[in-house]
Design an enzyme around this catalytic site. Sequence first.
Site, PDB file in Angstrom:
ATOM      1  N   TYR A 163       1.019  -0.896   0.001  1.00 34.46           N
ATOM      2  CA  TYR A 163       0.023   0.345   0.314  1.00 34.46           C
ATOM      3  C   TYR A 163       0.809   1.219  -0.330  1.00 34.46           C
ATOM      4  CZ  TYR A 163      -4.035   2.685   1.042  1.00 34.46           C
ATOM      5  OH  TYR A 163      -4.644   4.210   0.631  1.00 34.46           O
ATOM      6  N   ASP A 213     -10.493  -0.881  -8.021  1.00 38.02           N
ATOM      7  CA  ASP A 213      -9.038   0.018  -8.726  1.00 38.02           C
ATOM      8  C   ASP A 213      -7.553  -0.251  -8.817  1.00 38.02           C
ATOM      9  OD1 ASP A 213      -8.960   2.759  -7.975  1.00 38.02           O
ATOM     10  OD2 ASP A 213      -9.037   3.305  -6.309  1.00 38.02           O
ATOM     11  N   LYS A 267      -4.809  18.339  -5.857  1.00 38.55           N
ATOM     12  CA  LYS A 267      -6.915  19.022  -5.689  1.00 38.55           C
ATOM     13  C   LYS A 267      -6.571  19.953  -6.457  1.00 38.55           C
ATOM     14  CE  LYS A 267      -8.420  14.943  -4.433  1.00 38.55           C
ATOM     15  NZ  LYS A 267      -9.198  14.161  -5.244  1.00 38.55           N
ATOM     16  N   GLU A 289     -22.090  16.355  -4.020  1.00 38.51           N
ATOM     17  CA  GLU A 289     -22.840  16.723  -2.681  1.00 38.51           C
ATOM     18  C   GLU A 289     -23.322  18.424  -2.247  1.00 38.51           C
ATOM     19  OE1 GLU A 289     -20.570  13.352   0.350  1.00 38.51           O
ATOM     20  OE2 GLU A 289     -19.618  15.334  -0.204  1.00 38.51           O
ATOM     21  N   ASP A 302       1.925 -24.280 -40.411  1.00 36.76           N
ATOM     22  CA  ASP A 302       1.942 -23.172 -40.385  1.00 36.76           C
ATOM     23  C   ASP A 302       3.168 -22.951 -39.957  1.00 36.76           C
ATOM     24  OD1 ASP A 302       2.258 -20.353 -41.529  1.00 36.76           O
ATOM     25  OD2 ASP A 302       1.734 -20.315 -39.393  1.00 36.76           O
ATOM     26  N   TYR A 303       3.763 -21.265 -39.594  1.00 40.09           N
ATOM     27  CA  TYR A 303       5.277 -21.156 -38.973  1.00 40.09           C
ATOM     28  C   TYR A 303       4.867 -20.205 -38.070  1.00 40.09           C
ATOM     29  CZ  TYR A 303      10.090 -20.716 -37.746  1.00 40.09           C
ATOM     30  OH  TYR A 303      10.645 -20.479 -36.658  1.00 40.09           O
ATOM     31  N   ASP A 304       4.902 -18.673 -38.788  1.00 46.31           N
ATOM     32  CA  ASP A 304       4.754 -17.819 -37.923  1.00 46.31           C
ATOM     33  C   ASP A 304       3.673 -17.650 -36.941  1.00 46.31           C
ATOM     34  OD1 ASP A 304       7.550 -15.530 -38.429  1.00 46.31           O
ATOM     35  OD2 ASP A 304       6.785 -16.481 -40.026  1.00 46.31           O
ATOM     36  N   ASP A 309      -2.652 -20.104 -38.098  1.00 41.06           N
ATOM     37  CA  ASP A 309      -3.221 -19.569 -36.694  1.00 41.06           C
ATOM     38  C   ASP A 309      -3.459 -18.149 -37.344  1.00 41.06           C
ATOM     39  OD1 ASP A 309      -0.839 -16.859 -36.284  1.00 41.06           O
ATOM     40  OD2 ASP A 309      -0.665 -18.741 -37.547  1.00 41.06           O
TER      41      ASP A 309
END
Length: 787
Positions: free
Chosen positions: A135, A193, A330, A429, A545-547, A731
């Site tokens: 933290y 977060d 701020k 607020e 295939d190769y790549d 791929d």
Amino acid sequence: MPSSQFVKSSVVTISNGASISADSKYTRVFNMTHLIPYEVYMSEPPKSSEDGTTTYNWALKQRRGHSALYAGIHSLDKDWDSYYVGFVGQISDAEDKPIEQSCYTEELKKSVECFLLEKKVVPVFLEDELHHGHYEGFCKTVLWPLFHYILWDTATDGRQENHNWLQYCAVNQAFTDKIKEIYSPDSLIWIHDYHLLMVPRMLRNALPDAAIGLFIHAPFPSSEIFRCLPQRKEVLDGMLGANQIGFQTYSYARHFISNCTRILGYESTPSGVDARGSLVSVGPFPIGIDAERVEVQRKGPDVATKMAALKEMHAGKRIIVGRDKLDLVKGVIQKLHAFEKFLSEYPEWQNKVVLIQVTSPSFTESPKLERRVAELIAQINGTYGSLEYTPVHHLHSQIEQDEYFALLSIADIGLITSVRDGMNTTSLEYIMCQQENYGPLILSEFTGMAGSLGAAIMVNPWDYSGVAKAINDALIMSNEEKQNKHLQLYRHVTVHTAQFWAKSFIKELVQCLTSSNQTNTTPSLDAQCLLTKYKQSKNRLLLFDYDGTLTPIVKTPSQAIPPPEMLEALQKLAEDPKNTVWIVSGRDQDVLEEWLGSIKKLGFSAEHGCFLKYPESDKWVNLTEDIDMSWKTDVDEIFTYFTERTQGSSIERKRSSITWHYRQADPEYGAFQAKECQNHLEGAILPKLPVEILLGKKNLEVRPTLINKGEIVKRLLTGMQEVDFVFCAGDDRTDEDMFRVLKRTPDFNDLECFTVTIGPPTKKTLASWHVSSPEELIQTMKKLATS
């Protein structure tokens, strides 16, 4: 704590009013926050019994701060079986003194755990040193400044920073382990977060089918800032383990997507990121406040008393109110400079307007900032004040709730000048407290709420004259205009509440998961079935295939060197007399010879089927000899034009095709230029020449229409009439030509065919199976080779 302790809800109602029955997929939400919303303390001293056990009685009090977050999560209780999961924090004894962590016995932890579980809270216990490194060390010293566009001074201290990073990861792992203990398939996991950014990927690795949402309450910086983080790739990858990621504003979401594109090289759309083939949904979900709670609190009897006292104290004065944490982002310094400018440029308001500025201590004290604020206030009061008039009233402390709402209620202007902010609840607020007064809100355009509160007066906090003018405009604004502006703001605040935010995020997450579940998915390769059919066959054709298939995709194509274990597996497969093994690649002959030429009895197809070299031959066959190649001049001219105007792009000229690469270019500009180039080719080349365009991974390739990998498969099948087994792996889009041909083989009814794509199950493909990575394919090849 076993998951059996969590009883499944019978019926759940989601935010749009539809109900989910008991057999629905999702009924529970685990809300993961850094801290649980309560402070735990002993209501009385522990009691020891004769059998040696200790009885503890615990009580809770609401933790200060984060009221909007907790209100939103709490609202889910109405519709979902909702739990908090978070760090338990400091535990106090009956005298309200912190209990030393060395006194945290297993019996005490179990007692706290059982007590909190009754309140639907699942605690995570952390060692003090671990929590401090996580933290104070990484979250507040590294991530918080970076997310607020502050480049930290400690970045050069690599040893400490790396230590804190390891502790950050360890805490994230502790949260992941806790979820693994209690997880069930009916659960949604909502992570909150920057404290837990690694948890989504950790959970995805441990629970591949988990439903995970992530919301970032802080701003998210542009790639120019975020890329300064040494662990930038790890953090982004950690976040992309989620199904859906939410931000306060669209600009923060856009920054995140841009980071993924520029740093990780992933494809993206305005609404998501294609991470390893899985689309992660990304969007804005602006948070609100609990409007009903604020309405009740602002009407409290103590508030009215405080309002009367403040009005009497500042009788005859117009009041500007500011309330901020005293930290660099701020904008308190900017606010004071702007107020000083206002008094200077609009002297008619001197002795008539006061600024009441409340600052609460920030997480890290900054004596230099406090001193600068004090000096500025003294300067303003000394220049424009008198015995009867003090322009700036400053209170540096936490104020009570009734004082806070009284201050917001009697104000004539709310002034917020943050230079960087995620969510600012003070603005919301203030609007709730101005239902009788209609005081205008002056809001920095750099706050997370700026995009939602369009009726506020927007200012650039660095433009002191502009802020001064905004203050003057607010003071002379007509009552009718003030009322109209307030009504617009009030409608937004009362509709887009914290409850609305929570339900909207969960609803979108469920819809995202439902739509992805309804997508046609490709099943994982059944290794056992493959091995069985492989052993039964006598004449096999293996196509690779190769790549991206035998080796991972790399940024620089020349670095895609074959790994040793792949070469070994390929050699063993090629040596089997029952096998005919081919590499069907887009690479040219020279590269294939250099990297794979040492493997005997291996067939090659280069440049997407333009050249062939049979397993028992040393010669290459050019299949394009009789094809007109005059089109290459026109295409080369177009590619050269775009290369000159796209930094980082390049042209690869092969004998039978030309490829324009933009992997090294700026991701967004490269994709834009590729689209422009494609449009130009489709307009000027395709209508008159026998060529086609292949859209590859960060490249455009133009080749003859009659040449592709599918034609090679047809040729090989025709020459192997007795083939009874085909394994084909690829791929990208060029490999779909092979899958398409193998899917339509009516002349080979008895053929056992395994077409396999590399990527996620949701990938659009004609292949019948999928494996997740080249590494997984290599392991499959090794099993075949040793079977």
